[in-house]
Design an enzyme around this catalytic site. Structure first.
Site, short mmCIF file in Angstrom:
data_model
loop_
_atom_site.label_atom_id
_atom_site.label_comp_id
_atom_site.label_asym_id
_atom_site.label_seq_id
_atom_site.Cartn_x
_atom_site.Cartn_y
_atom_site.Cartn_z
N LYS A 165 0.84 -1.20 0.00
CA LYS A 165 0.00 0.00 0.00
C LYS A 165 0.87 1.26 0.00
CE LYS A 165 -3.77 2.48 0.23
NZ LYS A 165 -3.65 3.58 1.12
N GLU A 183 1.09 6.71 -6.66
CA GLU A 183 -0.03 7.67 -6.76
C GLU A 183 0.48 9.12 -6.75
OE1 GLU A 183 -3.22 6.83 -3.78
OE2 GLU A 183 -2.92 8.95 -3.28
#
Lengths: 299, 299, 299, 299
Positions: free
Chosen positions: B166, B173
């Site tokens: 993550k 991102e």
């Protein structure tokens, strides 16, 4: 010896002093009546004995190009024009061709040293034909720092090489200044460091990072502790951009110099960074912060 | 099936809805009386039949760590704790060891999707023992998007792997968002482009750069043309920093992700950038702009 | 409807198929006899009824420019030329002016989608006069993806806007691909992650980073685990460089896109990086490693 | 005056010479029998009169930490340990606490200057209590360069400040070296520049970019024109990484220093860059280059 000097601003004015101090006669032209010796480039030409040397020290771009165009009309075959400003190197071939058609020679000369050059001498990089460079050598010797000629002067190559070298010099300068800037910022942010200025000052002797720029940074911090009087708004005068463009042309990864350039761009975005507004808008979109648009999202 | 859910904020609340919709009973705990089902973690434990599964969805760092510590005291051997928050992966080994000493299992699960996960399902990356993951699979299946399980869920490795994945996901991102941001800024600066939002919208189908983030950017621009209501002040919640730290640890050149991270730092320097103040001070020093400190120098 | 198509390579060939499938007659020209319908641009012109539409799909730069020059001689007033290649946007004004002098219209059209466009449709960004764009709309509709026109097509502005938009699209593409690349490299370096491909695959649904490029990366990793068959030598076809040049022109800090571009440059320095040789030489100088020049110094 | 010196490698050996030349008695310990004065740290302790000063100059990390641990057992209350190596500043608090429990004082001292320090003197940055620094001042004065003390020495703050300052010094050094490296690479790529070494040499006097590092680069180029004997493989010894980590901790945008660090990482990826393999694989995927995987795609 005798020469003409066009442009008597801070750089040109100081250079005139230094050249005169070396015993060379200087006839200066500047649009400002209070500093000029003659009223026009035509008068400047008349005031000099052929074959003439005229040094152009005006802002790069159109001011320099138009000065050269006028000189191509007032000067005579056998004369020599030296562009000592921060022209883009691609202008040099254009200037040289224009003058060459009239039998006039051309040298481009990058000049570094800022206002300190008056006292310390200027670092010089020039491009042009060997005979032309030799002819102007007494002027170069007057301007360059004392000591060995090769430690402050280079005939880097043909026309264009001088401004090319100066452009890269300034690109490096961007990187060096920003490296010191980042280090200063980290030191300043760290409570362990009780004496930031003293730490930088200590680095000015004996260390690997010692340099003239570091000495200037210490001087700036001594004059204005914490740089409280300084804005972070930082302009750029072209050479940094051109250096990155040349890096792209030569496929050179110029991460450091471009980062220093882009940081200057960012410092001038007074309405904020559109890119970061887009990032913030995206975070709001997926984080669902429709009501508090400026807050952070935890996706 | 039955589970406990600690943390009923925006993420936790939406996840509760999605899990319940899949037919799983959820007992929720939150400090806010208006949303909680029980008054404490002890009550939460009592409200569930052993062996229990408790999903922790609270802010990373101390809030998550203290929740796990309390659960290590209220839960029983054979129970399973899942940390679905954005904890640093190094916390996972600590949590797992603490719980393991009491016979309690632990899974770390990275959850992506933001507020849209309620409707679309959440992308899940988990780390832990195979048997524990299988036991929690009905919950993962409730949360993940419809379609093939492997297109929205992964058992990435042992404890820590889920949060590691993550973290890297979020680092990517940062880079993706900033790439779109830079492109948007260039388009927006160019007079040739008469319809910036329309151009970005056109990219959402058929092009190489199509993505969900691009669709969100178009949505943001449609809601707020020119992003006039958005500040460029952009926070970061840790994963970007950790990703760059991991890049350093693994000697990975992470120029893109770090540039995106640093741009966020710069957006928050409300008093200006100390590094650029140093650069500006240097330019003043060698350019001799003692009187007009903020102006540009032409050395 | 009827049109000419110059250039039947991979892109042009696939586009011909897609346009024909939409019921438009296509007369194609290519230097390769085995794929061409006509023997020359003159024959292509003759084979079409006026007013003609000719789509140029050849390499950017001189090939496109010379094709347009020839077409300016073979076509008639009222005809329309569309440049669908990856030309630099500054070529468009030149092409348009050349054709306009003969009464021929011009549209520049950026085309994205790669080889997948045959099946999925191509994202299109065009620049030109409104009437010209409307006239060519059936062709654009044949090429663009199914669904709403605005989600795969934009009339971005006057001549040049289409290639400008495509250039920025590709600049963003560089940044996106490199962000995924850096994340992949970190995941791959971390022992905790036992299933790198599975992790990336899990991200293709539900997560914030889901995109078409991510799906392609998963496909590449499934076909060639560990990318063992792939060299890191990465070329660039111009748009990335131009995007950074435009960023410089517009004073946009383009740290992410330039980092992605520079990484490609670095990947092609087969004799090693001169910059790093200089760094290494410096470390040897102050570290005194005269005998073992490649070792590290500890100053 | 009298002192102990642990570690007689290149740095320690040269420092011993410089300290002795200042009239201070030095008892040295090193595991190598041919250079050591005593057989162990216990013998070193015995050979000195209390209160003792022992300077530790061994590799950072475990070697330094274990040396300090042993000294905490052999030394007596009132003694003083100085760590002059490149330890991470976070080690200093640990060392100081360990020694303080035995009544022993601790100073951390960053030392810069490389092998040239023997001749020129070393730049010194130290952290610790004022009384301890004053007590060791004769040693610092022996090591630092001639001239004003403040131009080569700083007491930067409490324990840890010396190594913190040295860490940032080295981070800046990374940036400076890489800025010169990029400029060198651009000059070297440009045919206009006929004399790259001469150009760099000219910059060593009078210009804004003059520095000691530049002089070393000229020396390196004079010794090895074109740097033909130098590999671009560039190691890093920790301080660059730590500087970027500190930048992240303090939210400082460190684009220049991190770019310099990442370039070193890239120089060591002998199997190629995984990130660029991913980029290349993506280009193959959308460009359809399944047969010729290394070629460029034109999407």
């Amino acid at each position: 010896m005798q020469m003409g000097l066009v442009g008597l601003g801070k750089m040109g004015g100081f250079m005139r002093t230094r050249i005169k101090d070396a015993g060379i006669e200087v006839v200066g032209f500047d649009p400002r009546p209070e500093v000029t010796d003659v009223g026009s480039l035509a008068e400047l030409t008349e005031a000099l004995d052929a074959p003439r040397i005229v040094w152009v020290m005006v802002p790069s771009g159109e001011p320099t190009r138009s000065t050269v165009r006028t000189l191509s009309e007032t000067l005579s075959p056998g004369d020599l024009v030296i562009d000592g400003g921060n022209s883009k190197y691609t202008d040099d071939a254009i200037n040289a061709e224009l003058l060459s058609a009239k039998g006039i020679s051309y040298i481009d000369c990058g000049v570094s040293g800022g206002v300190w050059g008056l006292e310390n001498g200027y670092g010089l990089m020039c491009g042009g034909a060997k005979a032309d460079v030799e002819r102007a050598m007494p002027i170069f010797d007057a301007l360059r720092p004392p000591g060995e000629r090769a430690d402050g002067f280079v005939h880097a190559g043909q026309v264009g090489a001088g401004h090319y070298a100066k452009m890269v010099h300034n690109g490096i300068e961007y990187g060096l200044m920003h490296a010191y800037g980042e280090g200063y910022e980290i030191l300043d942010a760290e409570p362990l460091i009780e004496d930031v200025t003293g730490t930088l000052r200590a680095w000015t002797n004996g260390t690997v990072v010692r340099s003239w720029l570091l000495e200037l940074l210490v001087k700036a911090l001594q004059e204005d502790p914490g740089l409280a009087e300084i804005s972070d708004y930082t302009t750029d005068s072209g050479e940094g951009r051109w250096t990155v463009e040349e890096a792209i042309r030569h496929s050179v990864p110029a991460n450091v110099i471009s980062a220093a350039l882009f940081a200057r761009f960012a410092s001038r975005q007074e309405g904020g960074s559109p890119a970061l507004k887009a990032v913030s808008a995206l975070r709001n979109q997926f984080g669902g912060h429709s009501v508090v648009p400026k807050s952070a999202s935890s996706q």
